[in-house]
Structures are given as C-alpha cells and as structure tokens.
Design a protein around this motif. Structure first.
Motif, PDB file in Angstrom:
ATOM      1  N   HIS A 269      -3.763 -19.028 -73.088  1.00 49.35           N
ATOM      2  CA  HIS A 269      -3.805 -17.574 -73.158  1.00 49.35           C
ATOM      3  C   HIS A 269      -5.164 -17.063 -73.645  1.00 49.35           C
ATOM      4  O   HIS A 269      -5.562 -15.944 -73.308  1.00 49.35           O
ATOM      5  CB  HIS A 269      -2.693 -17.061 -74.071  1.00 49.35           C
ATOM      6  CG  HIS A 269      -1.325 -17.201 -73.465  1.00 49.35           C
ATOM      7  ND1 HIS A 269      -0.808 -16.290 -72.588  1.00 49.35           N
ATOM      8  CD2 HIS A 269      -0.377 -18.178 -73.606  1.00 49.35           C
ATOM      9  CE1 HIS A 269       0.404 -16.680 -72.204  1.00 49.35           C
ATOM     10  NE2 HIS A 269       0.683 -17.820 -72.816  1.00 49.35           N
ATOM     11  N   GLY A 270      -5.869 -17.880 -74.435  1.00 49.89           N
ATOM     12  CA  GLY A 270      -7.201 -17.467 -74.879  1.00 49.89           C
ATOM     13  C   GLY A 270      -8.138 -17.277 -73.714  1.00 49.89           C
ATOM     14  O   GLY A 270      -8.885 -16.279 -73.639  1.00 49.89           O
ATOM     15  N   ASP A 273      -7.232 -14.197 -71.787  1.00 47.00           N
ATOM     16  CA  ASP A 273      -7.788 -12.987 -72.392  1.00 47.00           C
ATOM     17  C   ASP A 273      -9.261 -12.807 -72.023  1.00 47.00           C
ATOM     18  O   ASP A 273      -9.724 -11.688 -71.773  1.00 47.00           O
ATOM     19  CB  ASP A 273      -7.640 -13.040 -73.918  1.00 47.00           C
ATOM     20  CG  ASP A 273      -6.198 -12.902 -74.365  1.00 47.00           C
ATOM     21  OD1 ASP A 273      -5.357 -12.502 -73.533  1.00 47.00           O
ATOM     22  OD2 ASP A 273      -5.910 -13.208 -75.540  1.00 47.00           O
ATOM     23  N   GLU A 274     -10.005 -13.922 -71.992  1.00 47.94           N
ATOM     24  CA  GLU A 274     -11.421 -13.836 -71.625  1.00 47.94           C
ATOM     25  C   GLU A 274     -11.590 -13.351 -70.192  1.00 47.94           C
ATOM     26  O   GLU A 274     -12.499 -12.576 -69.882  1.00 47.94           O
ATOM     27  CB  GLU A 274     -12.099 -15.190 -71.813  1.00 47.94           C
ATOM     28  CG  GLU A 274     -12.268 -15.604 -73.268  1.00 47.94           C
ATOM     29  CD  GLU A 274     -13.116 -16.846 -73.413  1.00 47.94           C
ATOM     30  OE1 GLU A 274     -13.943 -17.121 -72.509  1.00 47.94           O
ATOM     31  OE2 GLU A 274     -12.962 -17.554 -74.418  1.00 47.94           O
TER      32      GLU A 274
END
Length: 383
Positions: A269-270, A273-274
């Motif tokens: 998920h990181g 998000d990017e």
C-alpha cells in the motif's frame, strides 16, 4: 487640537499597553501551535514595557530602581531591542522569514547601545529619545509594509488594519522626532503622541489575535477540502468549484488508475500511495488555472475543463493519459506499471445538473476500461 492629557498617567497607560500586549501574545502562543513570531512579539513588548519602566523611574522620586549612571543605557537598550524584536516577530508572523534569518537585526540596537556607552549620548534625554523613536519608526514602518505586502500571498482581512496600525505608530513617532528636532510641540505634544501610541499598541495586539484566528480558520477549511494523501482537492472542494448550472462548452473527465488493486497487492500500500501522489501531482501541474482537479475517491480522480470544445478536450485528456503512462515509479529497482483510463463527457444544452454530466463521464470511463484500459473514451449516446 491637542488632547488635554496628564503626562504621567499617559506614560503609565503606555507602559501598561505593552504589558497587556505581551500577555496577549503569550496566551496566543500557548493556544496557537505552529504560529511563528508570537513568542518574539511577547518578548518585544516585554522589553518595551521595561524601557518605559526605567524611563518613568527617572521622573518620579522614590522610584529609582537603577543608578543614574546605568539607567539611561538600560532604558535605551531595552527600547531598541524591543522594536528590533517586534520587527522580527511580525516578519515571522507574516510568513516570510524565520528567526535564524532575522536575528542579525539585533546588531543595530546592540551597536547603538555600545555607542551610547562610548559617547555618553544616552545621558541626553533628547538624543536618547531621538535614537529610540528612530528605531521605532524603522521597525514599525518595515513591519507594516511587509504585513501589507504579504496580503497577496495570504489574503486575510486583518492584514490591512494591522499594517495601518503599525504605520500610524511610525507616523506618530516621526511627529515626535520632528518636534524634538524643532524643540517645540508645534505638531503634537508628547502626551498626545503617547496617547495615540497606546491605541496603536492595543490595536496591534488585538489585530494580531484576529489574524492568527483567521489563519487557523483558513487552515481548517483547507484541511476539510483537501485530500490528505495527494494534496489536491477532495470531492467536496471540487463540487464547490463548479458553476451552479452546467454550461455548454465545458468537459467533465473521470480518471481511474488501471489495476490499482494489483499494484497494492504486489508492491504494498505504501507504493500504491506513491503512485496516487505521483499521478495527482503530474495532472495538477499540467492544468490551466481555471481547471478544477480533485481526488474523487479511492484511485479515481475527477477533472473539470471549462471553455473547451470536444476535440480540444480529447487532445488534453489524451496528453494527460500519455503523461501518466510515462511516470516512473520504482520499488527496489522494479518499475511499477502505471496507467489510467479516462472518460470524457461534454456538457450539453439539456443538462440541468452536474450529476447528469458526471454520470455520462462515468459511462465513458466504463467504456474505456472495457476496451482494454489505458485509453480515453468520450461519451456517445446509445441512440
């Protein structure tokens, strides 16, 4: 016409106005986290109150709290330090500079204080007052100018009256300097100047409270209308930007990132998000000033293009699609695939609500995804 004022009373009230101002700034600093300059303003008003304490002590028997050889120098130093810190505090409050960029301003009052010790001019009340008033004029005028000028960057209604208060204070002190140089009170006597300065001091304190409160309200409003992840507007903000009624000659675009769930599952998920932030930033930078762009929800964005034809809208949206597909997002050296499907709907003469236009854009988006994704489709009537 001069005011009928009692000088010792007015000087006491003048000193009190600085004390009250310092307390106001201290309390405001405790309540307004992250607002720069308030602590410096509290310190500035404290120094100015101290300067008037030492000045008044020389005119009242039984109240001398410092030796005569020291008191003029301390009074002069406190006064000039106070106005130097006032300038630096309002510069920080205006949002232009930080303390490490303005601390050199202390060189001037410290230098003048040393000059007073070396030459003894601080023992001459007229010369000491002229140096003090000159420092006050410079600090108030420059601070007022900066507060007013920054209204273009941060348009707050309290900026103009706050700047006027400071500029009036500088003007009143300038009158006092002229009177000292002329040796008369042909413009305003010293009691009048102090009385008017009291009003300006209270005005500066109260208007600073108003400015900080206005800034806090704008910040809360901005947070309520901004998507916290991407920094672009949210759905509520977007709908507020649209004209009340749809008008022919505008386009509505829905943008959906392709296979975003797979991106989250594969890269985390990181990284997802990017990707969202990179796409939002790219599209935002490519738009005109009058265009409106927001995160609509999840991996979906919405775009409003006013004053465009159908062909122009397709050219713009295809350019955005190509730019999104060219974005480089990597995870440990592995390139993350990024692309978007986009649906375009033109406003027609029979449209009476934006929900109708959005619905057509959604249908066009569905068609783009059904046709293989990473493409732009314009809405076409089933008929």
């Amino acid at each position: 016409m001069a005011f009928d004022v009692h000088l010792p009373t007015v000087m006491f009230l003048h000193q009190t106005s600085f004390i009250v101002g310092a307390l106001v700034f201290v309390q405001l600093r405790r309540q307004s986290f992250g607002t720069r300059g308030l602590g410096m303003l509290a310190l500035a008003f404290s120094f100015l109150a101290a300067a008037y304490t030492f000045t008044a002590s020389s005119t009242h028997s039984g109240q001398i709290i410092l030796p005569d050889a020291v008191r003029p120098h301390i009074s002069l130093l406190c006064g000039m330090l106070g106005y130097a810190l006032l300038w630096a505090g309002f510069i920080e409050l205006a949002g232009r500079r930080r303390w490490h960029q303005t601390r050199l301003v202390l060189v001037l009052p410290l230098g003048l204080a040393l000059l007073g010790v070396a030459t003894g001019f601080a023992y001459d009340p007229a010369m000491r007052a002229t140096a003090y008033y000159s420092c006050a004029i410079l600090a108030l005028a420059l601070a007022g100018y900066r507060v007013l000028r920054n209204a273009r960057i941060e348009p707050l209604s309290s900026r103009t009256p706050l700047a006027i208060c400071m500029l009036l204070g500088a003007a009143f002190y300038l009158v006092r300097v002229v009177n000292l140089l002329e040796g008369t009170d042909f413009l305003l006597n010293i009691g009048d100047v102090f009385f008017l300065e009291i009003l300006c001091n209270f005005g500066m304190a109260l208007l600073t409270v108003t400015l900080v409160n206005e800034r806090s309200q704008r910040r809360l409003q901005r947070l309520a209308q901004t998507d916290p992840l991407t920094g672009v507007g949210n759905r509520r903000w977007f709908m507020a930007q649209l004209p009340k009624q749809p008008a022919v000659g505008a386009a509505m675009v829905l943008i959906d990132l392709d296979h975003f769930k797979q991106t989250n599952d594969r890269f985390g998920h990181g990284m997802g998000d990017e990707v969202l932030m990179a796409c939002a930033q790219y599209i935002q930078e490519m738009l005109r000033e009058d265009d409106a762009f927001a995160r609509y929800g999840g991996e979906e964005f919405v775009l409003y293009l006013p004053e465009v034809s159908a062909s122009e809208a397709m050219v713009v949206v295809n350019r955005l699609r190509e730019g999104v597909a060219a974005l480089v997002c990597e995870d440990d050296g592995v390139r993350v695939p990024v692309s978007a499907s986009m649906g375009v709907a033109m406003v027609t003469a029979i449209d009476t609500s934006w929900q109708t236009v959005l619905h057509r854009a959604d249908q066009a988006l569905y068609a783009a995804k059904s046709a293989g994704r990473n493409r732009v489709e314009a809405y076409s009537s089933p008929a």
